[in-house]
Design an enzyme around this catalytic site. Structure first.
Site, PDB file in Angstrom:
ATOM      1  N   LYS A  95      -5.339  13.346  25.915  1.00 13.38           N
ATOM      2  CA  LYS A  95      -4.383  14.448  25.792  1.00 13.38           C
ATOM      3  C   LYS A  95      -3.009  13.890  25.467  1.00 13.38           C
ATOM      4  CE  LYS A  95      -3.721  18.684  25.406  1.00 13.38           C
ATOM      5  NZ  LYS A  95      -4.415  19.392  24.337  1.00 13.38           N
ATOM      6  N   SER A 141      -6.799  23.205  20.707  1.00 13.87           N
ATOM      7  CA  SER A 141      -6.308  23.504  22.055  1.00 13.87           C
ATOM      8  C   SER A 141      -6.339  25.018  22.310  1.00 13.87           C
ATOM      9  CB  SER A 141      -4.917  22.911  22.254  1.00 13.87           C
ATOM     10  OG  SER A 141      -4.862  22.143  23.431  1.00 13.87           O
TER      11      SER A 141
END
Length: 615
Positions: free
Chosen positions: A205, A411
């Site tokens: 991430k 996302s």
């Protein structure tokens, strides 16, 4: 000087300022009135565009899914301020392809010229979609010609579909590869003494790295290098197919390229000619002179700009009272945040309102299916969930939902896609990035440095939370647990939607980014294709053979529409000119505005920052 004289002098200054202000207001009103009159006359004026000739694809600016301003406004802007190149102009992908499609069957359009010097670019998925319609145009035995002075990679991709590519003698074809860069702020934040509290889940991430590092982590580099290389190979394969030449000839390794360039004395145009990137090196005048020679016996055809070529009534947005079955198209274009749609912002409030209107008018408008066009790096968890849950509610009405992924659906863009019955992605869609993070800056060190301190009492450590103090440990634990829960929710949504186990999703999750082709192999999407394939799937799921497309547009009153359109016509400030002319300055401005997007009430974000900077 007496006190009365001072008062009189001050009053004269105030009165002068008042008069100047009122005169400026009056001048602005006059401009608005005359602009409105000009707009009316422009609408009423008989169309003098040639009825037959060469269609010129002379794009300015960028290609996007959904545009902020109407083409008529840009035309009126040119009438008022004179013809000026607008590198910030937004061109609708679907209106552009509809025009090309219409021109392919239009007997009055004989051929096409690509003049793309002012075309800034588009994502690869959008370029492929335009290329599909250029190929259809050629298939109708209508030749395409291209000329350029300095082809960038987006310009050359479209030019590769031409039957003949011309380059000016001092021109170049700039094919060097793709890069994904970001700005990093750790040292800046440290120098400003801003304490950045970060909460995240996911080994890969990397969206939060700009705030905690001065460079890209090895994990992020590995993941980004992987999908960026695949995308570049796809680009090369496409232009190789159209030019019918090997990729190694069109774009050799840099050492060979430099050696070959040296052999032609550094002439970029001759290098492009010898490597088959272009077919002829010529001036604009010679190009125009010989443009039609071998095709239509030197017939002198007028040029018709793509902006002047009008869509016929059947290709325009339809009347919602029509009884023919509809497939409604809703756009999620830009970072997902609460509020209304704006430039580069997908406003959840406005999108949810559109979806609610569809749900409430299913029977009266005969809406049979919905296609959600997603082109977003994600954003707020709350805003993304609001869209996803509203999409899910359509299942109670047996209305199939198909997601069409554009250049990016990562996302939060993937979060909302989990509510679909079917997902279609381009092979070059940037997707995945299944992960979550939180970020809260506090300024206790900054304020302390300039002599400002905060103190007080509270009934609980959790209540003692403000920007002028460090976060209490209890609050840090609460936020991290909330982030962990958000990730658990994310992978659970994906697992349920894709018929996978939690463990399977976690393995391809952890914030990793995938291209569409890999996402398909990993089970994250159902089919590789484009927007047309998504429409066909929606029609199939709804058992439709005859239907119309309903392009959802935001509901705005006439004043807001007029105001926003007038803003588009106003002269640009020096800052705006800089943002248009200097890509690096524009990138800094976009990154600086990132904080405005971080407004989630629970400080939770599903956002893929690194994915957004491919060029």
């Amino acid at each position: 000087m007496s006190f009365l004289s001072v008062i009189k002098s001050i009053w004269k200054v105030v009165n002068f300022i008042r008069e100047v202000f009122l005169n400026l207001v009056f001048l602005i009103i006059l401009i608005l009135i005359f602009s409105g009159i000009a707009l009316i006359k422009e609408i009423q004026k008989e169309d003098t565009t040639p009825k037959h000739g060469t269609l010129v694809l002379d794009l300015e600016g960028i290609i996007v899914d959904s545009t902020l301003y109407n083409d008529n406004i840009y035309a009126l802007q040119n009438k008022i301020y004179g013809k000026k190149v607008n590198l910030a102009r937004e061109n609708s992908l679907f209106e552009l392809t509809q025009k090309i499609d219409q021109a392919a069957a239009d007997p009055n359009i004989k051929n096409m010229a690509l003049k793309l010097d002012h075309f800034v670019g588009a994502d690869l998925s959008s370029l492929q979609y335009v290329g599909k319609y250029l190929a259809k145009f050629k298939a109708n035995k209508k030749p395409i010609y291209a000329i350029g002075t300095n082809f960038n990679q987006s310009q050359y991709y479209l030019a590769s579909y031409a039957d003949k590519i011309a380059l000016t003698p001092q021109g170049a074809v700039n094919l060097y590869g793709f890069a994904a860069n970001n700005l990093y702020y750790k040292t800046l934040l440290d120098n400003l003494k801003i304490n950045t509290h970060v909460f995240r889940v996911g080994t890969y991430k990397s969206a939060i790295e700009p705030f905690i590092r001065d460079d890209m982590s090895e994990e992020a580099k590995s993941n980004t290098t992987h999908w960026l290389t695949l995308m570049w190979n796809n680009y090369l394969n496409d232009i190789s197919k159209e030019r019918k030449k090997a990729t190694t000839q069109l774009v050799p390794p840099s050492n060979i390229m430099l050696s070959e360039l040296k052999a032609v004395n550094g002439s970029m145009s001759q290098y492009a000619l010898s490597n088959g990137l272009v077919d002829v090196v010529t001036s604009n005048y010679e190009f125009e002179k010989n443009f039609f020679e071998s095709v239509i016996q030197k017939e002198d055809l007028p040029e018709i700009s793509i902006y002047d070529y009008k869509l016929k009534a059947e290709n325009k947005p339809i009347n919602k009272n029509i009884t023919k079955p509809l497939i409604s198209v809703v756009f999620v274009n830009g970072a997902i945040a609460e509020g209304e749609n704006n430039s580069n912002i997908a406003g959840s409030q406005e999108i949810v309102t559109q979806l609610k209107n569809i749900r409430e008018n299913i029977n009266t408008q005969n809406i049979q299916a919905v296609v959600l066009r997603v082109n977003s790096p994600g954003g707020s968890v709350d805003a993304s969930e609001a869209i996803r849950s509203e999409l899910e509610s359509l299942r109670d009405y047996q209305v199939p939902v198909v997601v069409s992924m554009g250049g990016m659906a990562a996302s939060g863009g993937y979060w909302i896609s989990t509510a679909a019955d079917y997902i279609v992605a381009s092979p070059n869609t940037i997707t995945g990035s299944i992960g979550i993070f939180g970020i809260i800056p506090t300024f206790e060190n900054s304020l302390s440095y300039i002599g400002v301190h905060s103190d007080g009492v509270s009934t609980s450590p959790l209540a003692n939370n403000n920007f002028a103090k460090n976060l209490p440990d209890e609050m840090k634990q609460l936020i991290q647990m909330n982030i962990d829960n958000g990730y658990s929710t994310f992978i659970s949504l994906v697992a349920k939607a894709r018929n996978m186990t939690i463990e399977q999703v976690d393995k391809i999750g952890q914030g990793q980014v995938w291209l569409g082709a890999e996402a398909y192999r990993n089970g994250l999407v159902d089919k590789l294709g484009d927007f047309d394939d998504a429409i066909e799937m929606a029609a199939s799921l709804a058992n439709l053979t005859d239907y119309r497309i309903d392009w959802q547009k935001p509901e705005t009153n006439w004043f807001n529409a007029f105001y926003s359109d007038m803003i588009a016509m106003l002269p640009k400030s020096t800052a705006e000119v800089l943002f248009e002319k200097l890509p690096s300055v524009k990138q800094i401005q976009q990154k600086a505005s990132l904080w405005d997007k971080f407004s989630d009430k629970q400080n939770r974000y599903i956002y893929c920052l690194n994915c957004a900077d491919v060029h």
